[in-house]
Scaffold this active site. Structure first.
Site, short mmCIF file in Angstrom:
data_model
loop_
_atom_site.label_atom_id
_atom_site.label_comp_id
_atom_site.label_asym_id
_atom_site.label_seq_id
_atom_site.Cartn_x
_atom_site.Cartn_y
_atom_site.Cartn_z
N ARG A 169 0.81 -1.22 0.00
CA ARG A 169 0.00 0.00 0.00
C ARG A 169 0.84 1.28 0.00
O ARG A 169 0.39 2.32 0.47
CB ARG A 169 -0.96 0.02 1.20
CG ARG A 169 -1.98 -1.12 1.23
CD ARG A 169 -2.97 -1.00 0.08
NE ARG A 169 -4.04 -1.97 0.23
CZ ARG A 169 -4.07 -3.18 -0.35
NH1 ARG A 169 -3.06 -3.55 -1.11
NH2 ARG A 169 -5.09 -3.99 -0.19
N SER A 218 -11.14 0.12 2.20
CA SER A 218 -10.55 -0.33 3.46
C SER A 218 -9.97 0.84 4.23
O SER A 218 -9.23 1.66 3.68
CB SER A 218 -9.46 -1.36 3.19
OG SER A 218 -9.99 -2.52 2.60
N GLU A 300 -5.04 3.22 5.98
CA GLU A 300 -4.90 3.05 4.54
C GLU A 300 -5.50 4.26 3.82
O GLU A 300 -5.02 4.68 2.78
CB GLU A 300 -5.58 1.77 4.07
CG GLU A 300 -5.40 1.50 2.60
CD GLU A 300 -5.78 0.09 2.20
OE1 GLU A 300 -6.27 -0.10 1.07
OE2 GLU A 300 -5.59 -0.85 3.00
#
Length: 324
Positions: A169, A218, A300
């Site tokens: 990520r 998310s 995130e």
């Protein structure tokens, strides 16, 4: 910023533009300016002539973003038409940064190329590269060849895998750089089978995620995710949703914000939430998960801007978070 000279543009430059309507969570105060360049030359000229002290924040479709209620002291750059092309030749897929992930997946499948993991990822290709977006065990960086980006001084550069240093990520990108296109080399597949796989993925997503609610995907990274692209040490046995659920936070609320009862790692705006409601609920979740399980969840969702009525909260300057 009103005392600074803002260069002329051929695209659209809007001062004091509220950003709530441009994010999936529908929250956020105004940016000093929103710039929508007409084309690549317009973008390059603008960045080259923009005073160096003015912060720049590239923004995709706002699918993974909380803009705080006080707004963003920066020029927000949002690419649109002219930056969403999709070209397929010789087993490679070259796309503009504004092209939607889902659209790229479908077009690639039509050509017998497997970028199916992009089908269920909300957002555009520029953000997918920036965040090394992925699911179903595949990451953007797995198939990445190069990207073109405009740097803060207006120069156009080509970036390879080593330049971006893909991680879970994350990637490395110079502050203020704007990705304008990317090229991928996906594996081959049979078009009908690829489209069938995407339909299965969509059905699974709709069954397990709050796709009809206002969310940003998310909220927290899976705690075990740390590798870049499918390497042997890239394990995700520990899921963020599971530790949130075990902390008793499924369905937790604060103001108009809620951790989804359907999927507790999805932070949703149930209606009327402020950015502060959303961020504060997320921070409460992080604290309770740490207190109960000793696990530090990492955001995130990207959070930028100033807190309303108190720009010094958390020592935040209101400028975009710097790349680590």
């Amino acid at each position: 910023m009103t005392d600074l000279t803002i260069p002329p543009v051929r695209g659209t430059l809007t001062p004091d533009r509220p950003l709530d309507s441009l994010t999936w969570l529908r929250v956020g105060g105004p940016a000093d300016y929103l710039f929508q360049p007409a084309d690549l030359d317009d973008l390059r000229d603008f960045l080259r002539n923009l005073p160096a002290e003015v912060a720049v924040f590239p923004m995709g479709v706002g699918s993974n973003l909380i803009v705080r209620d006080g707004g963003l002291r920066a020029v927000v750059i949002r690419l649109g038409r002219g930056f969403n092309s999709i070209e397929i030749e010789g087993g490679r897929v070259t796309v503009g940064a504004a092209a939607l992930d889902a659209h790229v997946a479908r077009k690639a499948a039509d050509a017998g190329l497997d970028l199916t993991f992009l089908r269920t990822i909300p957002g555009s290709i520029g953000g997918a590269v920036r965040m090394n977006a992925g699911c179903y065990g595949s990451y953007t960086g797995d198939h990445f060849v190069t990207a073109q980006a405009v740097l803060r001084d207006g120069s156009l550069v080509t970036l390879g895998k080593d330049d971006l240093n893909f991680r879970y990520r994350q990637s490395d990108l110079a502050q203020g750089a704007v990705i304008v296109s990317a090229t991928f080399a996906p594996p081959a597949g049979e078009a009908v089978a690829l489209h069938a796989r995407m339909e299965e993925q969509l059905a699974k997503r709709d069954a397990t995620q709050p796709t009809k609610d206002r969310s940003a995907g998310s909220t927290f990274r899976n705690p075990a995710g740390f590798s870049s692209t499918g390497q042997a040490d890239d394990v995700h046995d520990l899921k963020a949703w599971k530790v949130i659920d075990e902390a008793g936070l499924r369905g937790a609320t604060k103001g108009g914000a809620q951790m989804s009862p359907k999927h507790p790692n999805f932070l949703i705006n149930t209606g009327g939430a402020t950015a502060a409601d959303l961020e504060n609920l997320g921070e409460e979740v992080r604290k309770k998960v740490y207190d109960s399980q000793g696990i530090t969840l990492q955001w995130e969702i990207m959070r930028v801007g100033e807190q309303a009525n108190n720009p010094d909260v958390n020592n935040d300057t209101g400028k975009p978070e710097k790349t680590k």
